[in-house]
Enzyme design. Structure first.
Site, mmCIF file in Angstrom:
data_model
loop_
_atom_site.group_PDB
_atom_site.id
_atom_site.type_symbol
_atom_site.label_atom_id
_atom_site.label_comp_id
_atom_site.label_asym_id
_atom_site.label_seq_id
_atom_site.Cartn_x
_atom_site.Cartn_y
_atom_site.Cartn_z
ATOM 1 N N HIS A 105 -10.614 -6.277 10.509
ATOM 2 C CA HIS A 105 -11.616 -7.324 10.223
ATOM 3 C C HIS A 105 -11.148 -8.707 10.688
ATOM 4 O O HIS A 105 -11.943 -9.635 10.709
ATOM 5 C CB HIS A 105 -12.029 -7.325 8.736
ATOM 6 C CG HIS A 105 -11.007 -7.871 7.782
ATOM 7 N ND1 HIS A 105 -11.313 -8.184 6.475
ATOM 8 C CD2 HIS A 105 -9.684 -8.173 7.928
ATOM 9 C CE1 HIS A 105 -10.224 -8.642 5.879
ATOM 10 N NE2 HIS A 105 -9.241 -8.632 6.734
ATOM 11 N N SER A 136 -7.400 -3.730 6.164
ATOM 12 C CA SER A 136 -7.785 -5.140 6.312
ATOM 13 C C SER A 136 -7.105 -5.785 7.511
ATOM 14 O O SER A 136 -6.680 -6.928 7.452
ATOM 15 C CB SER A 136 -7.450 -5.948 5.054
ATOM 16 O OG SER A 136 -8.115 -5.445 3.939
ATOM 17 N N ASP A 145 0.833 -1.220 0.000
ATOM 18 C CA ASP A 145 0.000 0.000 0.000
ATOM 19 C C ASP A 145 0.861 1.260 0.000
ATOM 20 O O ASP A 145 0.522 2.252 -0.643
ATOM 21 C CB ASP A 145 -0.914 0.021 1.226
ATOM 22 C CG ASP A 145 -2.107 -0.905 1.056
ATOM 23 O OD1 ASP A 145 -2.160 -1.608 0.040
ATOM 24 O OD2 ASP A 145 -2.987 -0.905 1.933
HETATM 25 C C1 LIG Z 1 -5.166 -9.276 6.127
HETATM 26 S S1 LIG Z 1 -3.499 -8.791 6.320
HETATM 27 C C2 LIG Z 1 -3.514 -7.156 5.680
HETATM 28 C C3 LIG Z 1 -2.179 -6.744 5.154
HETATM 29 C C4 LIG Z 1 -2.145 -5.353 4.511
HETATM 30 N N1 LIG Z 1 -2.533 -4.302 5.444
HETATM 31 C C5 LIG Z 1 -3.046 -5.333 3.301
HETATM 32 O O1 LIG Z 1 -4.143 -4.771 3.381
HETATM 33 O O2 LIG Z 1 -2.681 -5.914 2.274
HETATM 34 C C6 LIG Z 1 -3.400 -8.561 8.083
HETATM 35 C C7 LIG Z 1 -1.996 -8.167 8.541
HETATM 36 O O3 LIG Z 1 -2.002 -8.060 9.991
HETATM 37 C C8 LIG Z 1 -0.734 -8.542 10.453
HETATM 38 N N2 LIG Z 1 -0.865 -9.015 11.839
HETATM 39 C C9 LIG Z 1 -1.568 -10.053 12.300
HETATM 40 N N3 LIG Z 1 -1.423 -10.175 13.626
HETATM 41 C C10 LIG Z 1 -0.593 -9.196 14.011
HETATM 42 C C11 LIG Z 1 -0.041 -8.800 15.267
HETATM 43 N N4 LIG Z 1 -0.339 -9.475 16.383
HETATM 44 N N5 LIG Z 1 0.765 -7.724 15.280
HETATM 45 C C12 LIG Z 1 1.062 -7.028 14.157
HETATM 46 N N6 LIG Z 1 0.567 -7.362 12.946
HETATM 47 C C13 LIG Z 1 -0.235 -8.433 12.874
HETATM 48 C C14 LIG Z 1 -0.414 -9.681 9.518
HETATM 49 O O4 LIG Z 1 0.980 -9.959 9.514
HETATM 50 C C15 LIG Z 1 -0.918 -9.161 8.172
HETATM 51 O O5 LIG Z 1 0.095 -8.506 7.448
#
Ligand SMILES: C[S@@+](CC[C@H](N)C(=O)[O-])C[C@H]1O[C@@H](n2cnc3c(N)ncnc32)[C@H](O)[C@@H]1O
Length: 376
Positions: free
Chosen positions: A284, A281, A247
């Protein structure tokens, strides 16, 4: 958008009208054409045909795409160019049975995934060429291997919990299908190569779709760059949970003159005083209570009256949500036992966390909106 039970003739008339808008490159016309095309199929198909398509044709196509990716068949098709390649030659390159490959290719051609140029000679389609790019190729593997089993097992799983609503990150359709107690993100972390494939898929998942950084969506320069105050922080925007940073790359490419630094952040303590904190995202994947906690943790880093909160998420309409919206809601259900949210659900979470929505920016029939909020 499309009233229920339209007759095929009415849909065809609408298709013609929207076809003119499409020819004039009107925003949203392509998406409307897609919706109408699906509605036309639904109005024309017999129940027996719909069942056959749902139960066999689409799952077989998905399986064949997964196999073709494994065997690099789409690469071989691409290399063969406009002359095409026979199923026999494909089979030889892939070290597979030629009859098997021929039957797969026939089905992929019947489903418009590739084209049969002459008997048993195949050429690429734009879609099969896209499947040679890592971001789309990895999407085939990730969606089939990781999301496929919990979706397939959903009826049995829901029956086993007496049709209760799954809401536990560590105990839902995903855990039942993959026989684990780990939450989704911990599981993909510990099961290489799925973390890398998931990140790659996320970078391809929205490719070409409307994005908030596009013209006429969110006024980036007006809302972020004016005012930008480097004496508070030299950071313009922090992308929290930003995956591979795709992004930020897009924001910089489409707005090269923006001031300040763009920061990709995955750690718990965000940089302080940035103009904007951006979550795409991410929320959610979490329950209302966890979303409130995540947002509350951002507040100490934010400068009152200056820092903005930007949330890019689906805002589910109250009626006639389209399938690209409803299907992401289903994916949230099967992977993380969570959901997509309506405007009032977002309002409620933000209010609980001490934020006020300034405006929700939507783009034509795009699926994701940008919620701009500030601390109360
Ligand atoms: C659905 S992805 C969205 C990625 C990006 N923002 C996009 O829209 O393409 C959710 C993101 O949240 C991150 N995530 C999940 N748990 C997390 C945590 N406990 N701390 C930090 N990031 C986390 C994941 O690594 C992932 O990159």
């Amino acid at each position: 958008m499309i009233p229920p039970a339209l007759q095929p003739e009415e849909i065809i008339a609408e298709l013609q009208a929207v076809g003119s808008a499409y020819a004039e490159k009107k925003p949203g016309a392509r998406e409307q054409l897609l919706n109408l095309s699906h509605a036309l199929i639904a109005s024309l198909e017999l129940p027996s045909e719909t069942i056959q398509r749902m139960a066999f044709a689409e799952p077989a196509r998905a399986a064949h795409c997964r196999i073709a990716v494994e065997l690099k068949l789409f690469e071989y098709l691409k290399e063969s160019g406009p002359d095409g390649i026979s199923s026999q030659d494909l089979a030889a390159k892939a070290d597979a049975h030629e009859v098997l490959i021929s039957r797969m290719m026939k089905h992929l051609a019947a489903m418009n995934t590739i084209h049969e140029k002459s008997p048993d000679i195949y050429v690429s389609s734009p879609f099969s060429e896209a499947l040679t790019e890592p971001k789309h190729r990895d999407g085939i593997i990730y969606t089939y291997d990781v999301a496929g089993p919990p979706l397939r097992g959903l009826p049995e799983y829901l029956k086993s919990i007496k049709y209760d609503l799954p809401t536990d990150l560590t105990d839902g359709p995903f855990q039942a299908a993959h026989k684990t107690q780990l939450p989704f993100f911990a599981w993909i972390d510990q099961n290489p190569p799925y973390l890398q494939l998931f990140n790659s898929y996320m970078s391809g998942y929205r490719a070409g779709k409307p994005s908030w950084v596009d013209p006429d969506f969110y006024p980036v320069a007006d809302r972020l760059a004016k005012p930008f105050d480097p004496s508070i922080s030299e950071v313009l925007l922090v992308d929290i949970g930003g995956g591979l940073g795709h992004d930020l790359v897009e924001l910089k490419a489409k707005h090269p003159t923006l001031p300040g630094k763009l920061v990709l952040q995955d750690r718990p303590e965000p940089v302080r005083g940035a103009r904007a904190y951006y979550l795409h995202s991410v929320l959610h994947d979490w329950s209302d209570d966890d979303c409130v906690k995540i947002l509350e943790q951002l507040k100490p880093a934010m400068e009152p009256g200056y820092s903005k909160l930007l949330i890019s998420e689906i805002v589910v309409p109250r009626q006639n949500a389209t399938w690209p919206v409803t299907v992401v809601d289903q994916v949230m259900l099967i992977l993380v036992a969570m959901q997509e949210r309506t405007e009032s659900q977002w309002e409620n979470i933000l209010k609980r966390a001490g934020f006020r929505i300034q405006k929700i920016y939507r783009y034509e029939v795009g699926t994701e909106s940008l919620i701009e909020a500030e601390m109360e």
